[in-house]
Design a protein around this motif. Sequence first.
Motif, short mmCIF file in Angstrom:
data_model
loop_
_atom_site.label_atom_id
_atom_site.label_comp_id
_atom_site.label_asym_id
_atom_site.label_seq_id
_atom_site.Cartn_x
_atom_site.Cartn_y
_atom_site.Cartn_z
N VAL A 21 0.70 -0.74 -0.05
CA VAL A 21 -0.25 -0.24 -0.20
C VAL A 21 0.67 1.24 -0.10
O VAL A 21 1.73 1.31 0.92
CB VAL A 21 -0.93 0.25 1.46
N VAL A 22 0.95 1.93 -0.88
CA VAL A 22 1.13 3.28 -0.85
C VAL A 22 0.99 4.64 -0.35
O VAL A 22 -0.51 4.59 -1.55
CB VAL A 22 2.11 3.40 -2.21
N LEU A 23 0.83 4.89 0.95
CA LEU A 23 0.22 6.23 0.83
C LEU A 23 0.39 7.75 0.40
O LEU A 23 2.11 7.85 0.50
CB LEU A 23 0.02 6.63 2.42
N THR B 296 1.42 -9.53 -5.57
CA THR B 296 -0.19 -9.24 -6.33
C THR B 296 -0.90 -8.44 -6.36
O THR B 296 -2.13 -7.89 -6.59
CB THR B 296 -0.40 -10.09 -6.19
N LYS B 297 -0.27 -7.28 -5.32
CA LYS B 297 -1.45 -6.39 -4.95
C LYS B 297 -0.68 -4.53 -4.56
O LYS B 297 0.13 -5.06 -3.95
CB LYS B 297 -2.55 -6.62 -3.60
N VAL B 298 -1.19 -4.04 -5.49
CA VAL B 298 -1.00 -2.18 -5.34
C VAL B 298 -0.99 -1.75 -4.94
O VAL B 298 -2.04 -1.44 -6.03
CB VAL B 298 0.50 -2.93 -6.49
N ILE B 299 -1.50 -1.26 -3.73
CA ILE B 299 -3.01 -0.36 -3.37
C ILE B 299 -2.26 1.49 -3.31
O ILE B 299 -1.52 1.11 -2.68
CB ILE B 299 -3.06 -0.60 -2.27
N ALA B 300 -2.52 2.11 -3.99
CA ALA B 300 -2.25 3.41 -4.08
C ALA B 300 -3.57 3.72 -3.37
O ALA B 300 -4.62 4.02 -3.56
CB ALA B 300 -1.53 3.81 -5.85
N GLY C 181 0.84 0.80 -12.62
CA GLY C 181 1.00 -0.87 -12.28
C GLY C 181 0.34 -1.23 -11.00
O GLY C 181 -0.01 -2.04 -10.51
N ALA C 182 -0.74 0.59 -9.79
CA ALA C 182 -1.35 0.05 -9.59
C ALA C 182 -2.28 -1.19 -9.46
O ALA C 182 -3.20 -0.91 -10.39
CB ALA C 182 -1.46 1.40 -8.69
N THR C 183 -2.73 -1.95 -8.56
CA THR C 183 -3.79 -3.70 -8.68
C THR C 183 -5.53 -2.70 -8.92
O THR C 183 -5.97 -2.76 -9.57
CB THR C 183 -3.52 -4.63 -8.54
N ASP C 184 -4.79 -1.14 -7.42
CA ASP C 184 -6.03 -0.73 -6.69
C ASP C 184 -6.28 -0.29 -6.25
O ASP C 184 -5.11 0.85 -5.70
CB ASP C 184 -6.91 -2.22 -5.61
N THR C 185 -7.04 1.22 -6.07
CA THR C 185 -6.88 2.54 -5.62
C THR C 185 -7.23 3.03 -4.71
O THR C 185 -8.97 2.25 -4.44
CB THR C 185 -6.90 3.76 -6.28
#
Length: 366
Positions: free
Chosen positions: A189-191, A210-214, A229-233
């Motif tokens: 998770v990237v805040l 497998t999960k990159v969340i911005a 490349g984020a899979t979710d936001t």
Amino acid sequence: MLTTAAVCHAPHQSFKFEDIELAEPQGTEVLVRITASGICHTDISVQQGKIPFSLPGVVGHEGAGIVEAVGRGVTSVRPGDKVLLISPSCGGCGPCTTGHPALCEKPALRWSGVRNDGSPVATLQGQALGMRFLGQSSFSTHALVEERTVLAAPEDIPAETLAPFGCGVVTGAGAVLNVLQPRSNQSVVVLGAGAVGLSAVIAAALTPATKVIAVDMVPERLALARELGATDTINGAETGDLTAAIKEAAGGGADHIVETTANIKVLEAALAALSRGGSMGLVGAPGGGEAATLPVVPFISGAKNLRGVVMGDGTPAFLQALMELYRQGRFPVDKLIRTYPFEQIEQAMADASSGKVIKPVLTFNP
């Protein structure tokens, strides 16, 4: 030699373009003609009086340029070389000799404003200027730096793309690749989707996670995060419970979190979303005196980790790898950049402060 610099005379004052007298390179010093310089919030903080530095002085610490002259002791570069300016380090302390130059134990290299021997790097009308801000002072047409602050760079990377590698890019990428090191099927998770955060997103997309969340509050930045490349936001402006939103997106809890916002409330909400054995890297620095509440017992029982991150724990070899990844099309940081002529530094700083632009980069006439 005479060179032109954007001088900060006092906090809360506009930069003033001045002709300054720069010393000649001696020993292990390198004279670099600056061709591009990124703008970082650390530079803005000096102008706003939030970070102390010797003023009047010259800031800027994401420089790229061409070597024009070297001292007699310089061996790694020569005149004509294209270079990236990087974080200064002494090369002899414990962290330097064990592969962690970003943690160099000699802070004077970053903040003293003078040469190693105490003499001024530059003068204005006979008075010494605060220089070598974070080893560089790249808001100038030339910079006189130590050899360990210079890294040879590929000729085919445009200067405006190269410059942010020295701070924003290496910080975000290194937080993921050097510090957190996600493993297979984990979540990151990237805040904050600024330059550091989006560099972390790009890096996370290169790992087995497998999960990159911005997480951000600006829809356009979240859209760019997906492109990178984020899979979710998660849009923080539309989320009432950030902890719950992170847990849901991560499938129960975040394995790794990169905190770049410097917002204590965001930090505390994210801490509560860490999985058992999860790790958070703290990159964003809040104002002096601010403190977060740490739930100690859940941290212990969950074997969680909280770690400060300085310059992504980067090394010259790591930066060279990032530059090669860019050349291969796998680290597209050029998508973060908007350029401004050096003369428009005030507009660039304003756009960085407001969040209008992700990474402003000043360009200099040949």
